[in-house]
Every structure is written in C-alpha cells, then in structure tokens.
Design a protein around this motif. Structure first.
Motif, mmCIF file in Angstrom:
data_model
loop_
_atom_site.group_PDB
_atom_site.id
_atom_site.type_symbol
_atom_site.label_atom_id
_atom_site.label_comp_id
_atom_site.label_asym_id
_atom_site.label_seq_id
_atom_site.Cartn_x
_atom_site.Cartn_y
_atom_site.Cartn_z
ATOM 1 N N HIS A 49 -5.275 -5.546 9.381
ATOM 2 C CA HIS A 49 -3.906 -5.596 8.868
ATOM 3 C C HIS A 49 -3.595 -4.244 8.228
ATOM 4 O O HIS A 49 -4.303 -3.807 7.314
ATOM 5 C CB HIS A 49 -3.840 -6.725 7.845
ATOM 6 C CG HIS A 49 -2.503 -7.006 7.257
ATOM 7 N ND1 HIS A 49 -1.589 -7.859 7.839
ATOM 8 C CD2 HIS A 49 -1.925 -6.573 6.104
ATOM 9 C CE1 HIS A 49 -0.515 -7.947 7.063
ATOM 10 N NE2 HIS A 49 -0.678 -7.166 6.009
ATOM 11 N N ASP A 51 -0.912 -2.121 6.185
ATOM 12 C CA ASP A 51 0.257 -2.262 5.301
ATOM 13 C C ASP A 51 1.010 -0.952 5.205
ATOM 14 O O ASP A 51 0.487 0.040 4.681
ATOM 15 C CB ASP A 51 -0.209 -2.696 3.909
ATOM 16 C CG ASP A 51 -0.603 -4.158 3.875
ATOM 17 O OD1 ASP A 51 0.194 -4.998 4.325
ATOM 18 O OD2 ASP A 51 -1.708 -4.455 3.385
ATOM 19 N N HIS A 82 2.115 -4.461 9.139
ATOM 20 C CA HIS A 82 3.062 -5.123 8.234
ATOM 21 C C HIS A 82 3.990 -4.052 7.672
ATOM 22 O O HIS A 82 3.580 -3.232 6.855
ATOM 23 C CB HIS A 82 2.258 -5.820 7.127
ATOM 24 C CG HIS A 82 3.096 -6.515 6.112
ATOM 25 N ND1 HIS A 82 2.563 -7.021 4.938
ATOM 26 C CD2 HIS A 82 4.422 -6.814 6.069
ATOM 27 C CE1 HIS A 82 3.529 -7.585 4.228
ATOM 28 N NE2 HIS A 82 4.672 -7.468 4.886
ATOM 29 N N MET A 84 6.550 -2.940 5.385
ATOM 30 C CA MET A 84 7.286 -3.152 4.134
ATOM 31 C C MET A 84 8.172 -1.931 3.921
ATOM 32 O O MET A 84 7.951 -1.103 3.020
ATOM 33 C CB MET A 84 6.287 -3.353 2.982
ATOM 34 C CG MET A 84 5.605 -4.712 3.040
ATOM 35 S SD MET A 84 4.129 -4.795 2.020
ATOM 36 C CE MET A 84 2.959 -4.015 3.124
ATOM 37 N N ASP A 188 -0.219 -13.741 3.111
ATOM 38 C CA ASP A 188 -0.600 -12.381 2.728
ATOM 39 C C ASP A 188 -0.341 -12.172 1.246
ATOM 40 O O ASP A 188 0.813 -12.213 0.800
ATOM 41 C CB ASP A 188 0.222 -11.394 3.571
ATOM 42 C CG ASP A 188 -0.161 -9.942 3.322
ATOM 43 O OD1 ASP A 188 -1.187 -9.685 2.672
ATOM 44 O OD2 ASP A 188 0.585 -9.067 3.802
#
Ligand code: DX5
Ligand code: ZN
Length: 232
Positions: A49, A51, A82, A84, A188
């Motif tokens: 994963h 970020d 992911h 953001m 998460d």
C-alpha cells in the motif's frame, strides 16, 4: 529480487479466497525501502500500500510516482496506491507508468468519480473509492457500486501510527451489506491484531497496516494475526 507475483497481480479483482493484508510502506525504513518491501512480502503480505499525500488534502507530504517506480523495480507484487490528494485524476497516468496496479481516490474530492474509475481501467488498474471517518455514508450513494474496492478510513488521513476509530465499523457494515461478491472492502488506519477480528467481521477483506507491521520485529506473526485463521 523475489518472485511475489503468483496470485497477487490481480489481487483486487480475483475471486476472494480470504482476507488480504496490504503492508503500508509509510512506516517502512525509507533508507532501505526495497529490502523492506521484500521482507514484508516474504513474511506473507499480499500487497503493498503506497500512501500518496499532497500537503493539501491532508497536512503531510509523502511519496510520489518515483517512489512507486522504485518499489516496482524492487518487487513484482501488487501495488495499491492510496491517493490522499486534492486532484486524484491528475496522478493516474504517472502512477500507472510507475507500475501501480490499483489507485484509490477520495469521495470527498472526486467530482467525477466515474471518470476516475474509467481512467483507472483504461490504464490497466483497478479502481477504489475512499471515505474519511467524518464523511457520511450517503456520499457513496450511486458511486460505490461502480468501483472494484471501497476504502474506509479508520483514522483521519495523513499519518501512520494513529489510533483506530471504532465508530467507523458501523459505516463499514452498511457498505459491506451493499457490496457485490466481487467488490473488495479495505480498512486503513490503526489496524492491528487487536482490532483485526472486528474489522474482518464488519466485512473487510483487505486490511492495511503500517505501524502494526513495520513497528514490530515479527512481520510474519503480525501479518498472520491480521489475516486471521482463513489462510496460512
Ligand atoms: C493514513 C494512511 C494509512 C497509514 C496507516 O493516512 O492512509 O495507510 O499508512 O498507518 P497505520 O497502520 O500505522 O495506522
Ligand atoms: Zn492509506
């Protein structure tokens, strides 16, 4: 480099065979990031994963496509990105080119969620939609069903090492009840062996963990505990 490709390159669209554990590299030792990726995959992590934070949607800066490309050079695993960021659409092509297999954008900023989904698919990636702890379930109405995966944030996004917010479990159960059998549900933030059973019971089949994995010495034991009894 180890071969970690078997069964994971289509991790978010293959038939479900038990919960997946996605190791968030946000808590890895960046001085030896490639080795850390190999170590958690050898310890049983199913996916990695990544970020991505832009200092605008969240109050932190993290990684961009160059880091993703470095991870891709180090391992042949499924990379779950992911985003953001305030403009997730703008980052799909760079991350696809950097070897990402999946991108998740946030419902709070996606004005055109279907375009995001379609562009992910056109670029050969699966697509996810994330929802923050304070965002009401209704934000996903008419949207969630178009995605391969829904990501429920169980901390306010921006940093690893925060405490799990148990109130999101109710929202998670409601999302799970609406999903089809081919859609994945990812939790998460603050996920650890202490709450993994509750997370799985709420319907999640992808558990993301950064500090719970990288913060300890027993990567394999932690990953097995996160996954639960379904699979060795
Ligand atoms: C938080 C990130 C998470 C984070 C999880 O904004 O989206 O993926 O890395 O870290 P832990 O597992 O330590 O809460
Ligand atoms: Zn994340």
């Amino acid at each position: 480099m180890i071969d970690t490709s078997a069964g994971v390159t289509d991790a978010h669209t293959r038939p479900l065979d038990g919960p997946l554990v996605s190791a968030s590299i946000l808590s890895a030792d960046f001085a030896r990031l490639g080795e850390q990726c190999v170590e958690v995959l050898e310890a049983g992590a199913d996916t990695l994963h990544v970020d991505v934070m832009d200092g605008h949607f969240v109050p932190n800066l993290s990684m961009g496509p160059a880091i993703c490309a470095g991870v891709r050079r180090a391992v042949d695993a499924f990379i779950d990105v992911h985003l953001m960021v305030t403009d997730p659409l703008a980052y799909l092509e760079p991350f696809a080119a950097a070897g990402a297999n999946h991108c998740t954008g946030h419902v709070e900023v996606l004005d055109m969620p279907l375009e995001f989904r379609n562009r992910c698919h056109a670029l050969g990636m699966s697509a996810g939609i994330a929802i923050n702890p304070k965002t009401p379930l209704e934000a996903l109405d008419g949207v969630a069903e178009a995605f391969d995966l829904v990501l429920v944030m169980s901390v306010h996004p921006g940093f690893s090492g925060q405490s799990f917010i148990p109130e999101v479990l109710e929202k998670t159960r409601a999302i799970s009840a609406r999903q089809s059998s081919t859609q994945r549900l990812e939790m998460d933030g603050g996920v650890s062996p202490a709450n993994a059973e509750a997370v799985r019971a709420a319907g999640c089949d992808v558990l993301v963990a950064a500090s719970a994995i990288f913060g300890g010495d027993d990567y394999a034991g932690t990953i097995a505990a996160l996954r639960g009894g379904g699979r060795d």
